[in-house]
Design a protein around this motif. Sequence first.
Motif, PDB file in Angstrom:
ATOM      1  N   GLY A 118     -13.739  -0.193   3.891  1.00  0.00           N
ATOM      2  CA  GLY A 118     -12.231  -1.469   4.513  1.00  0.00           C
ATOM      3  C   GLY A 118     -11.283  -1.092   3.874  1.00  0.00           C
ATOM      4  O   GLY A 118     -10.311  -1.541   4.390  1.00  0.00           O
ATOM      5  N   GLY A 119     -11.619  -1.853   2.884  1.00  0.00           N
ATOM      6  CA  GLY A 119     -10.515  -2.417   1.392  1.00  0.00           C
ATOM      7  C   GLY A 119      -9.506  -1.604   1.119  1.00  0.00           C
ATOM      8  O   GLY A 119      -8.539  -0.949   1.241  1.00  0.00           O
ATOM      9  N   LEU A 120      -9.693  -0.099   1.131  1.00  0.00           N
ATOM     10  CA  LEU A 120      -9.223   0.512   0.175  1.00  0.00           C
ATOM     11  C   LEU A 120      -8.362   1.375   1.395  1.00  0.00           C
ATOM     12  O   LEU A 120      -7.096   1.837   1.122  1.00  0.00           O
ATOM     13  CB  LEU A 120      -9.979   1.890  -0.444  1.00  0.00           C
ATOM     14  CG  LEU A 120      -9.459   2.318  -1.062  1.00  0.00           C
ATOM     15  CD1 LEU A 120      -8.866   2.702  -2.023  1.00  0.00           C
ATOM     16  CD2 LEU A 120     -10.847   3.684  -1.690  1.00  0.00           C
ATOM     17  N   LYS A 121      -8.921   1.380   2.498  1.00  0.00           N
ATOM     18  CA  LYS A 121      -8.072   2.336   3.723  1.00  0.00           C
ATOM     19  C   LYS A 121      -7.484   1.874   4.013  1.00  0.00           C
ATOM     20  O   LYS A 121      -6.382   1.893   4.674  1.00  0.00           O
ATOM     21  CB  LYS A 121      -9.398   2.401   5.076  1.00  0.00           C
ATOM     22  CG  LYS A 121      -8.965   3.357   6.112  1.00  0.00           C
ATOM     23  CD  LYS A 121      -9.795   3.034   7.225  1.00  0.00           C
ATOM     24  CE  LYS A 121      -9.132   4.021   8.656  1.00  0.00           C
ATOM     25  NZ  LYS A 121      -7.979   3.791   8.783  1.00  0.00           N
ATOM     26  N   SER A 122      -7.007   0.390   4.223  1.00  0.00           N
ATOM     27  CA  SER A 122      -6.057  -0.476   4.940  1.00  0.00           C
ATOM     28  C   SER A 122      -4.765  -1.114   3.887  1.00  0.00           C
ATOM     29  O   SER A 122      -3.669  -0.715   4.188  1.00  0.00           O
ATOM     30  CB  SER A 122      -6.886  -2.311   5.035  1.00  0.00           C
ATOM     31  OG  SER A 122      -7.081  -2.753   3.561  1.00  0.00           O
ATOM     32  N   LYS A 123      -4.863  -0.463   2.364  1.00  0.00           N
ATOM     33  CA  LYS A 123      -3.903  -0.090   1.425  1.00  0.00           C
ATOM     34  C   LYS A 123      -3.706   0.982   1.373  1.00  0.00           C
ATOM     35  O   LYS A 123      -2.354   0.915   1.583  1.00  0.00           O
ATOM     36  CB  LYS A 123      -4.406  -0.436   0.074  1.00  0.00           C
ATOM     37  CG  LYS A 123      -4.696  -1.873   0.105  1.00  0.00           C
ATOM     38  CD  LYS A 123      -3.911  -3.204   0.039  1.00  0.00           C
ATOM     39  CE  LYS A 123      -4.008  -4.296  -1.082  1.00  0.00           C
ATOM     40  NZ  LYS A 123      -4.913  -5.142  -0.033  1.00  0.00           N
ATOM     41  N   VAL A 124      -4.377   2.027   1.694  1.00  0.00           N
ATOM     42  CA  VAL A 124      -3.877   3.738   2.326  1.00  0.00           C
ATOM     43  C   VAL A 124      -2.782   3.917   3.327  1.00  0.00           C
ATOM     44  O   VAL A 124      -2.004   4.579   3.407  1.00  0.00           O
ATOM     45  CB  VAL A 124      -5.131   4.541   1.766  1.00  0.00           C
ATOM     46  CG1 VAL A 124      -4.647   5.819   2.356  1.00  0.00           C
ATOM     47  CG2 VAL A 124      -5.633   4.482   0.780  1.00  0.00           C
ATOM     48  N   ASP A 125      -3.773   3.149   4.438  1.00  0.00           N
ATOM     49  CA  ASP A 125      -2.836   2.799   5.951  1.00  0.00           C
ATOM     50  C   ASP A 125      -2.234   2.293   5.642  1.00  0.00           C
ATOM     51  O   ASP A 125      -0.538   3.166   6.488  1.00  0.00           O
ATOM     52  CB  ASP A 125      -4.026   2.292   6.976  1.00  0.00           C
ATOM     53  CG  ASP A 125      -4.789   3.595   7.506  1.00  0.00           C
ATOM     54  OD1 ASP A 125      -5.177   4.690   6.686  1.00  0.00           O
ATOM     55  OD2 ASP A 125      -6.254   2.681   7.770  1.00  0.00           O
ATOM     56  N   ALA A 126      -1.954   1.461   5.158  1.00  0.00           N
ATOM     57  CA  ALA A 126       0.099   0.868   5.255  1.00  0.00           C
ATOM     58  C   ALA A 126       0.575   1.394   4.082  1.00  0.00           C
ATOM     59  O   ALA A 126       2.452   2.223   4.853  1.00  0.00           O
ATOM     60  CB  ALA A 126       0.084  -0.394   4.599  1.00  0.00           C
ATOM     61  N   LEU A 127       0.467   2.028   3.183  1.00  0.00           N
ATOM     62  CA  LEU A 127       1.555   3.094   2.251  1.00  0.00           C
ATOM     63  C   LEU A 127       1.734   4.179   3.336  1.00  0.00           C
ATOM     64  O   LEU A 127       2.929   5.209   2.899  1.00  0.00           O
ATOM     65  CB  LEU A 127       0.604   3.269   1.173  1.00  0.00           C
ATOM     66  CG  LEU A 127       0.417   2.155  -0.309  1.00  0.00           C
ATOM     67  CD1 LEU A 127      -0.086   2.420  -1.013  1.00  0.00           C
ATOM     68  CD2 LEU A 127       2.164   2.075  -0.422  1.00  0.00           C
ATOM     69  N   GLU A 128       0.328   4.785   3.748  1.00  0.00           N
ATOM     70  CA  GLU A 128       0.951   5.912   4.769  1.00  0.00           C
ATOM     71  C   GLU A 128       1.967   6.594   5.920  1.00  0.00           C
ATOM     72  O   GLU A 128       3.049   6.812   5.864  1.00  0.00           O
ATOM     73  CB  GLU A 128      -0.514   5.816   5.083  1.00  0.00           C
ATOM     74  CG  GLU A 128      -1.248   7.247   4.473  1.00  0.00           C
ATOM     75  CD  GLU A 128      -0.769   8.557   4.680  1.00  0.00           C
ATOM     76  OE1 GLU A 128      -0.453   8.708   4.559  1.00  0.00           O
ATOM     77  OE2 GLU A 128      -2.174   9.045   3.472  1.00  0.00           O
ATOM     78  N   GLN A 129       1.810   4.844   6.410  1.00  0.00           N
ATOM     79  CA  GLN A 129       3.361   4.971   7.124  1.00  0.00           C
ATOM     80  C   GLN A 129       4.712   4.537   6.680  1.00  0.00           C
ATOM     81  O   GLN A 129       5.518   4.998   7.344  1.00  0.00           O
ATOM     82  CB  GLN A 129       3.084   3.439   7.860  1.00  0.00           C
ATOM     83  CG  GLN A 129       1.880   3.030   8.146  1.00  0.00           C
ATOM     84  CD  GLN A 129       1.995   1.654   8.847  1.00  0.00           C
ATOM     85  OE1 GLN A 129       2.955   0.948   9.333  1.00  0.00           O
ATOM     86  NE2 GLN A 129       0.896   0.764   8.903  1.00  0.00           N
ATOM     87  N   HIS A 130       4.436   4.364   4.999  1.00  0.00           N
ATOM     88  CA  HIS A 130       6.078   5.131   4.627  1.00  0.00           C
ATOM     89  C   HIS A 130       6.359   5.904   3.094  1.00  0.00           C
ATOM     90  O   HIS A 130       6.235   5.883   2.503  1.00  0.00           O
ATOM     91  CB  HIS A 130       6.434   3.109   3.591  1.00  0.00           C
ATOM     92  CG  HIS A 130       5.778   2.162   4.690  1.00  0.00           C
ATOM     93  ND1 HIS A 130       7.365   2.355   5.410  1.00  0.00           N
ATOM     94  CD2 HIS A 130       5.265   1.241   4.948  1.00  0.00           C
ATOM     95  CE1 HIS A 130       7.251   1.047   6.368  1.00  0.00           C
ATOM     96  NE2 HIS A 130       6.015   0.445   5.899  1.00  0.00           N
ATOM     97  N   ARG A 131       4.972   6.997   3.459  1.00  0.00           N
ATOM     98  CA  ARG A 131       4.918   8.335   2.544  1.00  0.00           C
ATOM     99  C   ARG A 131       6.180   8.793   2.036  1.00  0.00           C
ATOM    100  O   ARG A 131       6.284   9.158   1.076  1.00  0.00           O
ATOM    101  CB  ARG A 131       3.967   8.987   3.539  1.00  0.00           C
ATOM    102  CG  ARG A 131       3.928  10.906   2.482  1.00  0.00           C
ATOM    103  CD  ARG A 131       2.501  11.214   3.327  1.00  0.00           C
ATOM    104  NE  ARG A 131       1.541  11.161   3.222  1.00  0.00           N
ATOM    105  CZ  ARG A 131       0.860  10.766   2.333  1.00  0.00           C
ATOM    106  NH1 ARG A 131       1.408  12.371   0.874  1.00  0.00           N
ATOM    107  NH2 ARG A 131      -0.400  10.882   2.212  1.00  0.00           N
ATOM    108  N   GLY A 132       7.308   8.902   2.908  1.00  0.00           N
ATOM    109  CA  GLY A 132       8.671   9.408   2.770  1.00  0.00           C
ATOM    110  C   GLY A 132       9.405   8.806   1.793  1.00  0.00           C
ATOM    111  O   GLY A 132      10.064   9.636   0.651  1.00  0.00           O
ATOM    112  N   ALA A 133       9.298   7.668   1.342  1.00  0.00           N
ATOM    113  CA  ALA A 133      10.180   6.525   0.781  1.00  0.00           C
ATOM    114  C   ALA A 133       9.544   6.589  -0.611  1.00  0.00           C
ATOM    115  O   ALA A 133       9.710   6.396  -1.890  1.00  0.00           O
ATOM    116  CB  ALA A 133       9.923   5.142   1.500  1.00  0.00           C
ATOM    117  N   LEU A 134       7.964   7.732  -0.895  1.00  0.00           N
ATOM    118  CA  LEU A 134       7.231   7.205  -2.487  1.00  0.00           C
ATOM    119  C   LEU A 134       7.730   8.890  -3.065  1.00  0.00           C
ATOM    120  O   LEU A 134       8.471   9.453  -2.674  1.00  0.00           O
ATOM    121  CB  LEU A 134       5.967   7.636  -2.076  1.00  0.00           C
ATOM    122  CG  LEU A 134       5.799   6.637  -1.053  1.00  0.00           C
ATOM    123  CD1 LEU A 134       3.819   6.803  -0.928  1.00  0.00           C
ATOM    124  CD2 LEU A 134       5.726   5.044  -2.171  1.00  0.00           C
TER     125      LEU A 134
END
Length: 253
Positions: A118-134
């Motif tokens: 759960g904790g790892l997934k929440s961080k990954v999901d938040a970053l996935e929303q802005h993948r294009g900026a990475l």
Amino acid sequence: GPELVLYVAMHMPTSRRHPFLRETTVCDILAKTVSLWVNDGDRMRFFTEKLNIPLKWVHGCRAIWHKYRHEHEPEFEAYMAAEAYAEAFEVFSQHLGPKLFLRECNHICDAFVPFPCGGLKSKVDALEQHRGALLKRQQQELSRYSFFIQLVASGSRGESGEMSFDRLMQTFSAKLQALPSSDPSQVARQVAIMSKMCTVYAESLRYKAEEPAKSAEERIHERIVAARVPHMTPEAAITQIQDAASLLTTLTK
């Protein structure tokens, strides 16, 4: 407090010659007074709602404050709020990701039973929303986490949806040379995490139900490819080769 001087700074005129004068001045004041307001929600709302200071400026200063205090969780949240997604990912990559992975996923041996992380997934999901900026290397690392979380969360054993064997192996085979090499311990952590991900997938592959649609030759090929993944542990690689050899024996009978 800094309110009056910030009010004055927000009304400074800008010019073509000095287009960022107001931003530079306001951010400098925020940085110098950050200890007075960083934990004061009412004050921050006053800055943004009454003085019209952009959220990016406020949260950017917050992030730097937490960075130098080694407070990685609020540093990550502040960078995300400041829309500094590449910087937020670095905090995740160096600190939060490995910590959460070791705490939530290190004891997982295979993907037969769904496990949420759960904790790892929440961080990954938040970053996935802005993948294009990475950055590209950040996107590759994020993909490894995303694939692994999908794998163990569904209990799919690599069988469902986009969990194709070839795609997962391509993800896990990504080279680590693109990672910052100035910190050997960071590279070692990334190798350890990738090795654990590979081992979990390999064990799931070994014991998954035999698919009627796949020939013995295809299953042999899968196991050989898995054994050759750069970050597979020697023990897991040998097991894959032994499985391939067993399948080959059935073909020669």
